[in-house]
Design an enzyme around this catalytic site. Structure first.
Site, PDB file in Angstrom:
ATOM      1  CE  LYS A  34      48.090  45.800  40.894  1.00 40.83           C
ATOM      2  NZ  LYS A  34      48.143  44.347  41.151  1.00 40.83           N
ATOM      3  CE1 TYR A 264      63.078  58.857  13.523  1.00 45.47           C
ATOM      4  CE2 TYR A 264      61.340  58.451  15.129  1.00 45.47           C
ATOM      5  CZ  TYR A 264      62.430  59.191  14.692  1.00 45.47           C
ATOM      6  OH  TYR A 264      62.872  60.251  15.430  1.00 45.47           O
TER       7      TYR A 264
HETATM    8  C1  LIG Z   1      46.910  43.801  41.060  1.00 48.76           C
HETATM    9  C2  LIG Z   1      46.354  42.904  42.083  1.00 48.76           C
HETATM   10  C3  LIG Z   1      44.971  42.849  42.319  1.00 48.76           C
HETATM   11  C4  LIG Z   1      43.967  43.517  41.410  1.00 48.76           C
HETATM   12  O1  LIG Z   1      43.905  42.752  40.227  1.00 48.76           O
HETATM   13  P1  LIG Z   1      42.905  43.121  39.058  1.00 48.76           P
HETATM   14  O2  LIG Z   1      43.039  42.010  38.093  1.00 48.76           O
HETATM   15  O3  LIG Z   1      43.377  44.432  38.500  1.00 48.76           O
HETATM   16  O4  LIG Z   1      41.554  43.229  39.640  1.00 48.76           O
HETATM   17  C5  LIG Z   1      44.524  42.116  43.392  1.00 48.76           C
HETATM   18  N1  LIG Z   1      45.393  41.441  44.185  1.00 48.76           N
HETATM   19  C6  LIG Z   1      46.713  41.444  43.957  1.00 48.76           C
HETATM   20  C7  LIG Z   1      47.611  40.664  44.847  1.00 48.76           C
HETATM   21  C8  LIG Z   1      47.247  42.155  42.896  1.00 48.76           C
HETATM   22  O5  LIG Z   1      48.564  42.151  42.676  1.00 48.76           O
END
Ligand SMILES: *Cc1c(COP(=O)(O)O)cnc(C)c1O
Length: 372
Positions: A34, A264
């Site tokens: 993702k 800044y």
């Molecule tokens: C993001 C996510 C994962 C992966 O999680 P990690 O902690 O990065 O391994 C797995 N399942 C779901 C539903 C997620 O949203």
């Protein structure tokens, strides 16, 4: 056109991490890609994971999944996806057209699928989502039986999976054990109701690394695949390698006298030293909370960020004796420099956020093991 910063993506490390996780768990690995593969670049990462043996991958948004499916030619892994709303009927139809695996987080999704699916097409494969204690998506464990029954009675779908998500895999073994117990009960129920569950999955990176009982048929590691630990500990201890190295060329090197205020708001004043400018800023995901705290390496030497991080650049202290020159490479995070987790600690966040928020303006350079 070229650019003064880049994220080098080491596909040898990506394949290594996938195989390392695969050989350490008694379950199939469904890597999670993702958010542009956690900022690493979606399509090249999917191609490498597929070559390394991934048969199914996970991606959060239905829209991301459709884009991935629509743009991959030839054989690709199966795709599991889980975030969509009842307004996305056209996307649900596309999920069916592309043969995606779709999560069903509640009965509204069964209604939406029933409305979206044309007659006479292959059944849509679904994974029922149970909220075993995350308090986020899925039906509460008490309502699992009703969702299973309703799904089995819905035409046009095939119930192939049951899944859930752990809330405290890196912090609380008791809470994790309670979630596992609730999941096992829901799984037994689905099987007793006659659902042919071929995909039972609960564990992300934390479960895959630390909680063997949660592994079931598949594990869904994301962050660990990219060589960052969910708790920001050292990935080498789990034989994982960071996949991303973020680097930039210094666009300025200059000597300054003692008493020079920097950036800044003049939040910091330096003694006589050499200051360098790194052409990355908060617009690129360099969290402004890391101002005056995070480090980069230049010529193998750790150099602290001085003053506020700006939108496009930040200043580092190269030290009074520095022989660094403009154009020299600063490693912001990754092999040879601090880790993304070090930056996260400096910014009060987690390694996930550092890589996932690396801006689109920074080119990703994909290198395969042999070129490194
Ligand atoms: C993001 C996510 C994962 C992966 O999680 P990690 O902690 O990065 O391994 C797995 N399942 C779901 C539903 C997620 O949203």
């Amino acid at each position: 056109m070229s650019y003064p910063s880049r994220a080098i993506i080491d596909h040898g490390a990506l394949a290594h991490n996938f195989r390392t996780l695969g050989s350490s768990v008694d379950a199939e690995v469904m890597p999670i890609v993702k958010a542009n593969a956690y900022g690493h670049g979606l399509a090249p990462c999917v191609a490498t994971l597929q070559r390394a043996g991934a048969r199914i991958i996970g991606i959060a948004q239905l829209a991301e999944a459709i884009e991935l499916a629509a743009h991959t030619r030839g054989a690709r892994p199966e795709i599991f996806t889980w975030i969509y709303s009842p307004t996305q009927l056209g996307d649900i139809r596309d999920a069916s057209r592309f043969g995606l695996h779709l999560s069903v987080p509640d009965t509204w999704a069964l209604d939406a699928i029933a409305r979206a699916m044309p007659d006479g097409v292959e059944p849509l494969r679904v994974h029922l989502k149970i909220d075993t204690g995350m308090g986020r998506g899925g039906v509460l464990a008490d309502d699992a039986g009703a969702l299973i029954e309703a799904a089995l009675a819905t035409p046009g779908i095939e119930v192939v999976g049951l899944w859930s998500h752990l809330a405290c895999a890196d912090t609380d073994s008791d809470a994790t054990a309670r979630q596992e117990e609730a999941f096992a009960a829901a799984l037994a129920r689905a099987q007793a109701a006659g659902a042919p569950i071929r995909y039972a999955h609960l564990a992300a990176s934390g479960g895959a690394l630390w909680h063997p009982a949660t592994r079931h048929t598949h594990v869904r590691p994301g962050i660990a695949i990219y060589g960052i630990m969910p708790d920001d500990s050292d990935p080498a201890a789990a034989n994982l390698r960071p996949v991303m190295r973020l680097e930039a060329e210094l666009t300025s090197v200059k000597q300054v006298p003692g008493g020079t205020p920097v950036s800044y708001g003049h939040i910091e004043t330096v003694s006589a030293t050499t200051l360098g400018i790194v052409p990355l800023g908060y617009a690129d995901g360099m969290d402004r909370h890391a101002s005056s705290r995070a480090h980069v390496t230049v010529g193998g030497r750790m150099c602290r960020v001085v003053g506020r991080i700006c939108m496009d650049q930040f200043v580092v202290d190269l030290g009074p004796e520095s022989d660094a020159r403009v154009g020299d490479t600063a490693i912001v995070w990754g092999p040879g420099g601090p880790s993304a987790s070090d930056w996260a600690r400096a910014a009060g966040t987690i390694g996930y956020e550092m890589v996932a928020r690396l801006g689109p303006r920074v080119p990703r350079i994909h290198v395969h093991q042999e070129d490194v």
